[in-house]
Design a protein around this motif. Structure first.
Motif, PDB file in Angstrom:
ATOM      1  N   THR A   1       0.834  -1.198   0.000  1.00 26.27           N
ATOM      2  CA  THR A   1       0.000   0.000   0.000  1.00 26.27           C
ATOM      3  C   THR A   1       0.872   1.253   0.000  1.00 26.27           C
ATOM      4  O   THR A   1       0.611   2.210  -0.738  1.00 26.27           O
ATOM      5  N   ALA A   2       1.922   1.221   0.819  1.00 26.99           N
ATOM      6  CA  ALA A   2       2.845   2.361   0.892  1.00 26.99           C
ATOM      7  C   ALA A   2       3.561   2.584  -0.444  1.00 26.99           C
ATOM      8  O   ALA A   2       3.883   3.718  -0.805  1.00 26.99           O
ATOM      9  N   LYS A   3       3.767   1.511  -1.187  1.00 26.70           N
ATOM     10  CA  LYS A   3       4.454   1.609  -2.476  1.00 26.70           C
ATOM     11  C   LYS A   3       3.495   1.943  -3.624  1.00 26.70           C
ATOM     12  O   LYS A   3       3.919   2.049  -4.776  1.00 26.70           O
ATOM     13  N   GLY A   4       2.210   2.093  -3.306  1.00 23.67           N
ATOM     14  CA  GLY A   4       1.230   2.439  -4.328  1.00 23.67           C
ATOM     15  C   GLY A   4       0.873   1.294  -5.251  1.00 23.67           C
ATOM     16  O   GLY A   4       0.383   1.511  -6.365  1.00 23.67           O
ATOM     17  N   GLN A   5       1.103   0.065  -4.794  1.00 23.06           N
ATOM     18  CA  GLN A   5       0.842  -1.104  -5.632  1.00 23.06           C
ATOM     19  C   GLN A   5      -0.564  -1.679  -5.423  1.00 23.06           C
ATOM     20  O   GLN A   5      -0.935  -2.642  -6.066  1.00 23.06           O
ATOM     21  N   LEU A   6      -1.309  -1.082  -4.514  1.00 27.58           N
ATOM     22  CA  LEU A   6      -2.661  -1.559  -4.245  1.00 27.58           C
ATOM     23  C   LEU A   6      -3.649  -0.441  -4.569  1.00 27.58           C
ATOM     24  O   LEU A   6      -4.254   0.165  -3.693  1.00 27.58           O
ATOM     25  N   ASN A   7      -3.783  -0.163  -5.865  1.00 27.18           N
ATOM     26  CA  ASN A   7      -4.692   0.879  -6.340  1.00 27.18           C
ATOM     27  C   ASN A   7      -5.648   0.259  -7.354  1.00 27.18           C
ATOM     28  O   ASN A   7      -5.370   0.274  -8.562  1.00 27.18           O
ATOM     29  N   PRO A   8      -6.776  -0.283  -6.902  1.00 31.21           N
ATOM     30  CA  PRO A   8      -7.676  -0.995  -7.812  1.00 31.21           C
ATOM     31  C   PRO A   8      -8.295  -0.081  -8.872  1.00 31.21           C
ATOM     32  O   PRO A   8      -8.607   1.078  -8.619  1.00 31.21           O
ATOM     33  N   SER A   9      -8.448  -0.627 -10.057  1.00 33.37           N
ATOM     34  CA  SER A   9      -9.194   0.039 -11.117  1.00 33.37           C
ATOM     35  C   SER A   9     -10.632  -0.466 -11.089  1.00 33.37           C
ATOM     36  O   SER A   9     -10.885  -1.603 -10.679  1.00 33.37           O
ATOM     37  N   PRO A  10     -11.597   0.336 -11.551  1.00 34.87           N
ATOM     38  CA  PRO A  10     -12.977  -0.155 -11.657  1.00 34.87           C
ATOM     39  C   PRO A  10     -13.067  -1.214 -12.756  1.00 34.87           C
ATOM     40  O   PRO A  10     -12.405  -1.090 -13.795  1.00 34.87           O
ATOM     41  N   LEU A  11     -13.863  -2.237 -12.532  1.00 34.37           N
ATOM     42  CA  LEU A  11     -14.027  -3.273 -13.549  1.00 34.37           C
ATOM     43  C   LEU A  11     -14.540  -2.699 -14.865  1.00 34.37           C
ATOM     44  O   LEU A  11     -14.244  -3.229 -15.938  1.00 34.37           O
ATOM     45  N   SER A  12     -15.279  -1.597 -14.797  1.00 37.44           N
ATOM     46  CA  SER A  12     -15.817  -0.972 -16.007  1.00 37.44           C
ATOM     47  C   SER A  12     -14.713  -0.462 -16.931  1.00 37.44           C
ATOM     48  O   SER A  12     -14.928  -0.285 -18.130  1.00 37.44           O
ATOM     49  N   GLN A  13     -13.516  -0.225 -16.376  1.00 34.68           N
ATOM     50  CA  GLN A  13     -12.403   0.283 -17.175  1.00 34.68           C
ATOM     51  C   GLN A  13     -11.471  -0.822 -17.674  1.00 34.68           C
ATOM     52  O   GLN A  13     -10.474  -0.541 -18.343  1.00 34.68           O
ATOM     53  N   ILE A  14     -11.801  -2.057 -17.336  1.00 35.12           N
ATOM     54  CA  ILE A  14     -10.937  -3.172 -17.704  1.00 35.12           C
ATOM     55  C   ILE A  14     -11.326  -3.738 -19.070  1.00 35.12           C
ATOM     56  O   ILE A  14     -12.488  -4.095 -19.300  1.00 35.12           O
ATOM     57  N   ASP A  15     -10.346  -3.816 -19.959  1.00 39.68           N
ATOM     58  CA  ASP A  15     -10.523  -4.432 -21.267  1.00 39.68           C
ATOM     59  C   ASP A  15      -9.899  -5.823 -21.209  1.00 39.68           C
ATOM     60  O   ASP A  15      -8.671  -5.954 -21.114  1.00 39.68           O
ATOM     61  N   GLY A  16     -10.735  -6.849 -21.234  1.00 43.63           N
ATOM     62  CA  GLY A  16     -10.245  -8.212 -21.093  1.00 43.63           C
ATOM     63  C   GLY A  16      -9.213  -8.616 -22.126  1.00 43.63           C
ATOM     64  O   GLY A  16      -8.380  -9.499 -21.882  1.00 43.63           O
ATOM     65  N   THR A  17      -9.222  -7.975 -23.288  1.00 43.97           N
ATOM     66  CA  THR A  17      -8.270  -8.333 -24.339  1.00 43.97           C
ATOM     67  C   THR A  17      -6.826  -8.030 -23.937  1.00 43.97           C
ATOM     68  O   THR A  17      -5.892  -8.565 -24.536  1.00 43.97           O
ATOM     69  N   ASN A  18      -6.652  -7.200 -22.921  1.00 44.91           N
ATOM     70  CA  ASN A  18      -5.303  -6.821 -22.494  1.00 44.91           C
ATOM     71  C   ASN A  18      -4.676  -7.801 -21.511  1.00 44.91           C
ATOM     72  O   ASN A  18      -3.516  -7.621 -21.118  1.00 44.91           O
ATOM     73  N   TYR A  19      -5.412  -8.819 -21.098  1.00 45.69           N
ATOM     74  CA  TYR A  19      -4.933  -9.710 -20.040  1.00 45.69           C
ATOM     75  C   TYR A  19      -4.889 -11.158 -20.500  1.00 45.69           C
ATOM     76  O   TYR A  19      -5.749 -11.619 -21.249  1.00 45.69           O
ATOM     77  N   SER A  20      -3.878 -11.862 -20.014  1.00 45.67           N
ATOM     78  CA  SER A  20      -3.688 -13.269 -20.371  1.00 45.67           C
ATOM     79  C   SER A  20      -4.449 -14.207 -19.449  1.00 45.67           C
ATOM     80  O   SER A  20      -4.707 -15.356 -19.812  1.00 45.67           O
ATOM     81  N   CYS A  21      -4.780 -13.738 -18.246  1.00 48.54           N
ATOM     82  CA  CYS A  21      -5.439 -14.600 -17.266  1.00 48.54           C
ATOM     83  C   CYS A  21      -6.121 -13.760 -16.189  1.00 48.54           C
ATOM     84  O   CYS A  21      -5.847 -12.569 -16.042  1.00 48.54           O
ATOM     85  N   ILE A  22      -7.000 -14.418 -15.447  1.00 50.07           N
ATOM     86  CA  ILE A  22      -7.716 -13.780 -14.342  1.00 50.07           C
ATOM     87  C   ILE A  22      -7.511 -14.632 -13.086  1.00 50.07           C
ATOM     88  O   ILE A  22      -7.590 -15.865 -13.141  1.00 50.07           O
ATOM     89  N   VAL A  23      -7.293 -13.972 -11.954  1.00 50.00           N
ATOM     90  CA  VAL A  23      -7.186 -14.660 -10.666  1.00 50.00           C
ATOM     91  C   VAL A  23      -8.127 -13.996  -9.666  1.00 50.00           C
ATOM     92  O   VAL A  23      -8.152 -12.764  -9.540  1.00 50.00           O
ATOM     93  N   ILE A  24      -8.895 -14.818  -8.961  1.00 46.93           N
ATOM     94  CA  ILE A  24      -9.805 -14.318  -7.924  1.00 46.93           C
ATOM     95  C   ILE A  24      -9.518 -15.102  -6.646  1.00 46.93           C
ATOM     96  O   ILE A  24      -9.810 -16.298  -6.569  1.00 46.93           O
ATOM     97  N   PRO A  25      -8.923 -14.482  -5.630  1.00 47.56           N
ATOM     98  CA  PRO A  25      -8.610 -15.193  -4.393  1.00 47.56           C
ATOM     99  C   PRO A  25      -9.873 -15.493  -3.577  1.00 47.56           C
ATOM    100  O   PRO A  25     -10.982 -15.087  -3.946  1.00 47.56           O
ATOM    101  N   HIS A  26      -9.695 -16.211  -2.501  1.00 44.52           N
ATOM    102  CA  HIS A  26     -10.810 -16.490  -1.593  1.00 44.52           C
ATOM    103  C   HIS A  26     -11.339 -15.163  -1.047  1.00 44.52           C
ATOM    104  O   HIS A  26     -10.605 -14.408  -0.418  1.00 44.52           O
ATOM    105  N   CYS A  27     -12.587 -14.854  -1.329  1.00 45.17           N
ATOM    106  CA  CYS A  27     -13.160 -13.619  -0.800  1.00 45.17           C
ATOM    107  C   CYS A  27     -14.659 -13.798  -0.553  1.00 45.17           C
ATOM    108  O   CYS A  27     -15.435 -13.920  -1.509  1.00 45.17           O
ATOM    109  N   PRO A  28     -15.054 -13.825   0.718  1.00 44.02           N
ATOM    110  CA  PRO A  28     -16.482 -13.907   1.054  1.00 44.02           C
ATOM    111  C   PRO A  28     -17.292 -12.817   0.365  1.00 44.02           C
ATOM    112  O   PRO A  28     -18.452 -13.018  -0.004  1.00 44.02           O
TER     113      PRO A  28
END
Length: 217
Positions: A62-89
């Protein structure tokens, strides 16, 4: 060979994201991919089940600015090779209903790009419907068992469970022994039963992504 990009999808619901599961997802994928984190509205996730290691690590990124989520609405799936979703209630509340995540998941399924989800994060797959049909219907999956969910502090707040919801949609669902490492790999989709299965699930997803890149797809 250029470095691939991985999308880590997190819930921003009050029910939260497992800090240890996210930590493993992030560290494993960071070595192999350029990472982008996204939540439904670009809001910061609420991390739960934090231990000393994950708390220290979250503070650091967080201090390094590496935890800055983008809104899913701005995500273009064509730019990514894979998706990961961790355990989240929290996935049972927001990701399972997300039309934006639906769009991204459908792209990855259609292009046969690897998708990985763990525990209650598997509920995010429930968002993926096309022409009134659930897109994961013919893919074997695992996820949190009833016993594992029932033993958690957030059980009473969960609006749905993976097993019941997947079977209600005509899907294929199985679990191993409670709290055991259990993953299912089918049609480029990797699912892990619980947080303990995160390491194995993500490693298998990375293997699939690398194989796909080697084949030049």
């Amino acid at each position: 060979m250029s470095k691939q990009r991985c999308l880590i999808v997190l819930s921003s619901s009050r029910l939260g994201v497992s800090a240890p599961s996210f930590l493993q997802c992030y560290k494993l994928t960071q070595s192999a991919f350029n990472i982008q984190i996204a939540t439904p509205q670009g809001e910061m996730p609420i991390f739960i089940d934090k231990d000393e290691q994950s708390s220290r690590w979250l503070t650091d990124i967080t201090a390094k600015g590496q935890l800055n989520p983008s809104p899913l609405s701005q995500i273009d799936g064509t730019n990514y090779s894979c998706i990961v979703i961790p355990h989240c209630p929290g996935a049972t509340e927001d990701l399972a209903q997300s039309s934006e995540l639906c769009r991204i998941l459908l792209h990855h399924l259609n292009e046969k790009k690897p998708i990985c989800a763990v525990g209650l994060g598997v509920c995010a797959f429930l968002a993926a419907e096309e022409d009134s049909k659930w897109a994961f219907q013919n893919i074997a999956l695992t996820g949190s068992s009833l016993g594992e969910a029932a033993s958690s502090s957030h059980f009473a707040s969960l609006p749905l469970l993976p097993g019941d919801s997947i079977l209600d949609r005509g899907g294929i669902f199985s679990v191993g022994s409670p709290n055991s490492i259990h993953i299912v790999v089918n049609s480029g989709v990797v699912t892990g039963q619980n947080p303990q299965s995160t390491l194995s699930a993500v490693q298998n997803m990375i293997l699939l992504a690398n194989q796909r890149q080697t084949k030049g797809k």
